[in-house]
Design a protein around this motif. Structure first.
Motif, PDB file in Angstrom:
ATOM      1  N   MET A   1       0.840  -1.190   0.000  1.00 16.80           N
ATOM      2  CA  MET A   1       0.000   0.000   0.000  1.00 16.80           C
ATOM      3  C   MET A   1       0.878   1.243   0.000  1.00 16.80           C
ATOM      4  SD  MET A   1      -2.964   0.952   2.749  1.00 16.80           S
ATOM      5  CE  MET A   1      -3.629  -0.700   2.603  1.00 16.80           C
ATOM      6  N   SER A   2       0.565   2.211  -0.823  1.00 22.01           N
ATOM      7  CA  SER A   2       1.359   3.419  -0.966  1.00 22.01           C
ATOM      8  C   SER A   2       1.346   4.246   0.308  1.00 22.01           C
ATOM      9  CB  SER A   2       0.808   4.262  -2.126  1.00 22.01           C
ATOM     10  OG  SER A   2       1.386   5.540  -2.113  1.00 22.01           O
ATOM     11  N   LYS A   3       2.475   4.900   0.593  1.00 19.10           N
ATOM     12  CA  LYS A   3       2.552   5.780   1.750  1.00 19.10           C
ATOM     13  C   LYS A   3       1.599   6.969   1.617  1.00 19.10           C
ATOM     14  CE  LYS A   3       7.305   4.691   3.032  1.00 19.10           C
ATOM     15  NZ  LYS A   3       8.667   5.232   3.230  1.00 19.10           N
ATOM     16  N   SER A   4       1.247   7.312   0.382  1.00 23.44           N
ATOM     17  CA  SER A   4       0.366   8.460   0.155  1.00 23.44           C
ATOM     18  C   SER A   4      -1.106   8.092   0.259  1.00 23.44           C
ATOM     19  CB  SER A   4       0.636   9.055  -1.229  1.00 23.44           C
ATOM     20  OG  SER A   4       0.348   8.098  -2.235  1.00 23.44           O
ATOM     21  N   THR A   5      -1.384   6.812   0.525  1.00 24.70           N
ATOM     22  CA  THR A   5      -2.775   6.380   0.649  1.00 24.70           C
ATOM     23  C   THR A   5      -3.422   7.030   1.867  1.00 24.70           C
ATOM     24  OG1 THR A   5      -2.324   4.246  -0.399  1.00 24.70           O
ATOM     25  CG2 THR A   5      -4.300   4.403   0.961  1.00 24.70           C
ATOM     26  N   LEU A   6      -4.597   7.637   1.657  1.00 22.23           N
ATOM     27  CA  LEU A   6      -5.326   8.279   2.756  1.00 22.23           C
ATOM     28  C   LEU A   6      -6.066   7.220   3.566  1.00 22.23           C
ATOM     29  CD1 LEU A   6      -6.808  11.235   0.674  1.00 22.23           C
ATOM     30  CD2 LEU A   6      -4.741  11.242   2.085  1.00 22.23           C
ATOM     31  N   GLN A   7      -6.202   7.471   4.852  1.00 22.64           N
ATOM     32  CA  GLN A   7      -6.831   6.504   5.757  1.00 22.64           C
ATOM     33  C   GLN A   7      -8.163   7.048   6.273  1.00 22.64           C
ATOM     34  OE1 GLN A   7      -5.372   3.484   6.480  1.00 22.64           O
ATOM     35  NE2 GLN A   7      -3.585   3.974   5.211  1.00 22.64           N
ATOM     36  N   THR A   8      -9.172   6.165   6.365  1.00 17.80           N
ATOM     37  CA  THR A   8     -10.448   6.541   6.959  1.00 17.80           C
ATOM     38  C   THR A   8     -11.117   5.298   7.518  1.00 17.80           C
ATOM     39  OG1 THR A   8     -12.498   7.783   6.585  1.00 17.80           O
ATOM     40  CG2 THR A   8     -11.836   6.272   4.849  1.00 17.80           C
ATOM     41  N   ASP A   9     -11.958   5.478   8.526  1.00 18.38           N
ATOM     42  CA  ASP A   9     -12.720   4.340   9.033  1.00 18.38           C
ATOM     43  C   ASP A   9     -13.819   3.947   8.056  1.00 18.38           C
ATOM     44  OD1 ASP A   9     -11.384   3.989  11.527  1.00 18.38           O
ATOM     45  OD2 ASP A   9     -12.476   5.706  12.352  1.00 18.38           O
ATOM     46  N   VAL A  10     -14.568   4.953   7.583  1.00 13.82           N
ATOM     47  CA  VAL A  10     -15.718   4.680   6.713  1.00 13.82           C
ATOM     48  C   VAL A  10     -15.615   5.550   5.463  1.00 13.82           C
ATOM     49  CG1 VAL A  10     -18.232   4.643   6.520  1.00 13.82           C
ATOM     50  CG2 VAL A  10     -17.148   4.188   8.739  1.00 13.82           C
ATOM     51  N   LEU A  11     -15.708   4.912   4.305  1.00 14.83           N
ATOM     52  CA  LEU A  11     -15.725   5.623   3.033  1.00 14.83           C
ATOM     53  C   LEU A  11     -17.134   5.526   2.451  1.00 14.83           C
ATOM     54  CD1 LEU A  11     -14.297   7.118   0.713  1.00 14.83           C
ATOM     55  CD2 LEU A  11     -13.748   4.877  -0.270  1.00 14.83           C
ATOM     56  N   ILE A  12     -17.758   6.675   2.228  1.00 15.68           N
ATOM     57  CA  ILE A  12     -19.108   6.748   1.669  1.00 15.68           C
ATOM     58  C   ILE A  12     -19.009   7.259   0.238  1.00 15.68           C
ATOM     59  CG2 ILE A  12     -21.390   7.805   1.881  1.00 15.68           C
ATOM     60  CD1 ILE A  12     -20.733   8.202   4.897  1.00 15.68           C
ATOM     61  N   VAL A  13     -19.573   6.521  -0.692  1.00 14.18           N
ATOM     62  CA  VAL A  13     -19.554   6.932  -2.099  1.00 14.18           C
ATOM     63  C   VAL A  13     -20.942   7.453  -2.465  1.00 14.18           C
ATOM     64  CG1 VAL A  13     -19.092   6.246  -4.473  1.00 14.18           C
ATOM     65  CG2 VAL A  13     -17.798   5.192  -2.590  1.00 14.18           C
ATOM     66  N   GLY A  14     -21.057   8.772  -2.599  1.00 14.89           N
ATOM     67  CA  GLY A  14     -22.326   9.415  -2.918  1.00 14.89           C
ATOM     68  C   GLY A  14     -22.660  10.490  -1.910  1.00 14.89           C
ATOM     69  N   GLY A  15     -22.912  11.699  -2.394  1.00 15.84           N
ATOM     70  CA  GLY A  15     -23.116  12.838  -1.505  1.00 15.84           C
ATOM     71  C   GLY A  15     -24.530  13.368  -1.460  1.00 15.84           C
ATOM     72  N   GLY A  16     -25.527  12.535  -1.823  1.00 17.18           N
ATOM     73  CA  GLY A  16     -26.923  12.946  -1.713  1.00 17.18           C
ATOM     74  C   GLY A  16     -27.411  12.829  -0.272  1.00 17.18           C
ATOM     75  N   PRO A  17     -28.733  12.882  -0.062  1.00 14.97           N
ATOM     76  CA  PRO A  17     -29.249  12.816   1.312  1.00 14.97           C
ATOM     77  C   PRO A  17     -28.841  11.569   2.079  1.00 14.97           C
ATOM     78  CG  PRO A  17     -30.946  13.605  -0.163  1.00 14.97           C
ATOM     79  CD  PRO A  17     -29.795  13.188  -1.041  1.00 14.97           C
ATOM     80  N   SER A  18     -28.763  10.413   1.412  1.00 16.88           N
ATOM     81  CA  SER A  18     -28.385   9.196   2.134  1.00 16.88           C
ATOM     82  C   SER A  18     -26.922   9.245   2.550  1.00 16.88           C
ATOM     83  CB  SER A  18     -28.670   7.946   1.307  1.00 16.88           C
ATOM     84  OG  SER A  18     -27.918   7.939   0.105  1.00 16.88           O
ATOM     85  N   GLY A  19     -26.027   9.621   1.641  1.00 18.17           N
ATOM     86  CA  GLY A  19     -24.611   9.688   1.981  1.00 18.17           C
ATOM     87  C   GLY A  19     -24.321  10.712   3.056  1.00 18.17           C
ATOM     88  N   ALA A  20     -24.901  11.905   2.925  1.00 14.61           N
ATOM     89  CA  ALA A  20     -24.686  12.957   3.921  1.00 14.61           C
ATOM     90  C   ALA A  20     -25.264  12.562   5.272  1.00 14.61           C
ATOM     91  CB  ALA A  20     -25.303  14.260   3.437  1.00 14.61           C
TER      92      ALA A  20
END
Length: 369
Positions: A1-20
């Protein structure tokens, strides 16, 4: 894995009402880090405006108040006039709820407030960003490759992946989930400016041989007229072209008068998928679909926005339990989803069967089999 890879617990794909809403729920109650990816720049036309009063309980859970939203984000409307099954009008509160008061949303204001609040409360948000590849690692976490038009390509490592991509369910399909589609309903609509002298009117539903029309007042002196039919019928009759759309509107009995009285803004149609479908994802580890990506409903049910938020809230509880306690309960989520969907589908089928005037019409015969 690249050192530049960003880390997050949860990744949400989609910024509509459900994602937000998923982002807000996780940030408010779990302490998990959240990153949200949105392919658009949030300026696309937002449709789907009708909600029940239960929306205020949902936004209260998200630690928002009705007054936090910009003025005229909600307007009350109490009844619908339905010319359905006959030329005689019937007045109904809504098709799927007995609540007296319902509301029309200004989707632009509503959606913007949700995503803005998610950002203010700590979500990392990447607009205009496309997900290129999804890879699940041996420890069940996810490595996602992305691309931004200015920043270029980058990677994110997430412990949990959420599909909030809407009816397309893009993420679900790419990572091995399944989706069952029940129809190919689409909406073709036009926004109009209400004249200052025009009194606001009740929502109107009017069935015709090729499908059905919907008209409603919106906040900020606007209104919407939408025609719903199957994709092949819209294509064959060129109803995505405004000239043909207006010609069909003239064959309606009630709604055609609204187009004559008001000014389109602009004189350009929008087109959206509106099909009924349900996804199955409980066979996937550390993955869940929410909103329209999980289950999408016929607009006649007025269930879209409310379900988008409620499913996001419930999914966030399952995500938190798995990441904090190591216990997966997505089977329970899927069972609840399926049970609610089956109930919806029975009611929807019964309602469509009330229209018997065009038995040889492809649109109605498909729904009366």
């Amino acid at each position: 894995m690249s050192k530049s890879t960003l880390q997050t617990d949860v990744l949400i794909v989609g910024g509509g009402p459900s994602g937000a809403s998923a982002a807000l729920s996780l940030l408010n109650y779990s302490g998990l880090t959240v990153t949200l990816i949105e392919q658009s720049d949030f300026s696309t036309t937002r449709v789907g405006e009708h909600v029940s009063a239960s929306i205020f309980d949902l936004i209260d859970y998200l630690k928002l108040d009705k007054n936090d939203f910009e003025k005229n984000s909600f307007i009350s409307d109490y009844a619908s006039k339905a010319y359905w099954g006959s030329d005689q009008v019937s007045t109904i509160n809504t098709i799927f709820t007995t609540e007296e008061a319902t509301f029309q949303l200004d989707r632009e204001k509503f959606d913007f407030k949700l995503i803005q609040t998610a950002a203010e409360r700590g979500a990392t948000i990447y607009p205009r960003t496309k997900c290129l590849e999804y890879e699940q690692l041996l420890d069940k976490s996810w490595h996602v490759s992305l691309s931004h038009p200015i920043e270029g390509k980058f990677d994110i490592h997430a412990n949990y992946l959420v599909d909030a991509s809407g009816r397309s369910a893009n993420v679900c399909r790419k990572v091995g989930g399944t989706s069952q589609k029940y129809d190919s309903l689409m909406g073709v609509g036009l926004f109009l400016e209400l004249n200052e002298t025009t009194q606001k009117f009740e929502k109107i539903l009017e069935s015709v041989a090729l499908g059905w029309w919907y008209a409603a007042c919106l906040p900020d002196n606007k209104m919407v007229i939408t025609f719903f039919s199957d994709a092949d019928i819209i294509s064959e009759n060129k109803l995505h072209q405004i000239r043909h759309w207006k010609q069909l509107l003239q064959s309606s009995n009630r709604i055609k008068e609204l187009l004559q009285e008001h000014t389109p803004i602009p004189d350009k149609l929008w087109i959206r998928n509106a099909q009924t479908q349900i996804s199955t994802t409980n066979m996937l580890d550390r993955f869940i679909a929410i909103g329209d990506a999980a289950a999408s409903f016929d607009p006649i049910s007025s269930m879209g926005i409310g379900f988008s938020i409620s499913s996001a809230i419930y999914a966030s509880k399952h995500i938190t339990q798995e990441l904090k306690e190591g216990v997966s309960t997505t089977n329970v989520y899927q069972e609840d989803l399926l049970r609610n969907f089956e109930q919806y589908h029975q009611i929807k089928t019964k309602y469509y069967k009330e229209e018997k005037r065009w038995p040889t019409s492809p649109f109605w015969s498909r729904r009366n089999q």
